[in-house]
Design a protein around this motif. Structure first.
Motif, PDB file in Angstrom:
ATOM      1  N   UNK A  35      58.692  13.852  69.611  1.00 20.97           N
ATOM      2  CA  UNK A  35      59.659  14.672  68.824  1.00 20.97           C
ATOM      3  C   UNK A  35      59.015  15.845  68.205  1.00 20.97           C
ATOM      4  N   UNK A  36      59.415  17.010  68.509  1.00 17.39           N
ATOM      5  CA  UNK A  36      59.157  18.197  67.778  1.00 17.39           C
ATOM      6  C   UNK A  36      60.158  18.545  67.035  1.00 17.39           C
ATOM      7  N   UNK A  37      59.923  19.620  65.982  1.00 17.32           N
ATOM      8  CA  UNK A  37      60.901  20.501  65.325  1.00 17.32           C
ATOM      9  C   UNK A  37      60.372  21.806  65.022  1.00 17.32           C
ATOM     10  N   UNK A  38      61.408  22.812  64.905  1.00 21.88           N
ATOM     11  CA  UNK A  38      61.237  24.103  64.476  1.00 21.88           C
ATOM     12  C   UNK A  38      62.266  24.542  63.572  1.00 21.88           C
ATOM     13  N   UNK A  39      61.680  24.783  62.206  1.00 23.04           N
ATOM     14  CA  UNK A  39      62.533  25.413  61.280  1.00 23.04           C
ATOM     15  C   UNK A  39      62.690  27.015  61.490  1.00 23.04           C
ATOM     16  N   UNK A  40      63.568  27.635  60.897  1.00 25.53           N
ATOM     17  CA  UNK A  40      63.698  28.903  60.912  1.00 25.53           C
ATOM     18  C   UNK A  40      62.525  29.691  60.495  1.00 25.53           C
ATOM     19  N   UNK A  41      62.146  30.696  61.241  1.00 27.39           N
ATOM     20  CA  UNK A  41      61.110  31.400  61.059  1.00 27.39           C
ATOM     21  C   UNK A  41      59.573  30.675  61.136  1.00 27.39           C
ATOM     22  N   UNK A  42      59.598  29.687  61.399  1.00 24.45           N
ATOM     23  CA  UNK A  42      58.379  28.730  61.628  1.00 24.45           C
ATOM     24  C   UNK A  42      57.949  28.319  63.150  1.00 24.45           C
ATOM     25  N   UNK A  43      56.877  27.918  63.370  1.00 17.14           N
ATOM     26  CA  UNK A  43      56.395  27.553  64.725  1.00 17.14           C
ATOM     27  C   UNK A  43      56.836  26.031  64.928  1.00 17.14           C
ATOM     28  N   UNK A  44      56.835  25.849  66.015  1.00 18.42           N
ATOM     29  CA  UNK A  44      57.357  24.487  66.505  1.00 18.42           C
ATOM     30  C   UNK A  44      56.312  23.697  66.075  1.00 18.42           C
ATOM     31  N   UNK A  45      56.620  22.228  65.548  1.00 13.63           N
ATOM     32  CA  UNK A  45      55.464  21.310  65.045  1.00 13.63           C
ATOM     33  C   UNK A  45      55.922  19.842  65.676  1.00 13.63           C
TER      34      UNK A  45
END
Length: 119
Positions: A35-45
């Motif tokens: 599972x990855x996530x991407x917050x607004x204005x940030x890179x996918x982690x």
């Protein structure tokens, strides 16, 4: 090939959500799932990863002790149980499948599900 995430939504801080990813079109049991996530204005982690057999997991420091990744190779699904959610967990969460075949990395992505942690 399809990876379809579900379970996202709006939750208050301290609450819980369970994300699920349904896989089809490939040999699910052979793939490492993440599972990855991407917050607004940030890179996918990377958030969490589980081996093909489900016998080992790893987590980002920011979610250790709060999130749990699991898989069911009989049902071709992978889940992410998220507890004690924080506003900083707000992001689009993506399901990912990876395998090395003939020295090439094969990667599949879902379209994501939005998790919003807010009052």
């Amino acid at each position: 090939v399809q990876l379809v995430e579900s379970g996202g939504g709006l939750v208050q801080p301290g609450g819980s959500l369970r994300l699920s990813c349904a896989a089809s079109g490939f040999t699910f049991r052979s793939y490492v799932m993440s599972w990855y996530r991407q917050a607004p204005g940030k890179e996918r982690e990377l958030v969490a990863v589980i081996t093909s057999a489900g016998d080992s997991t790893n987590y980002a420091d920011s979610v250790k002790g709060r999130f749990t990744i699991s898989r069911d190779n009989a049902k071709n699904t992978v889940a992410l149980q998220m507890n004690s959610l924080k506003p900083e967990d707000t992001a689009v969460y993506y399901c990912n499948a990876q395998i090395i075949q003939s020295k090439d990395m094969v990667v599949y992505w879902g379209k994501g599900t939005l998790v919003t942690v807010s009052l």
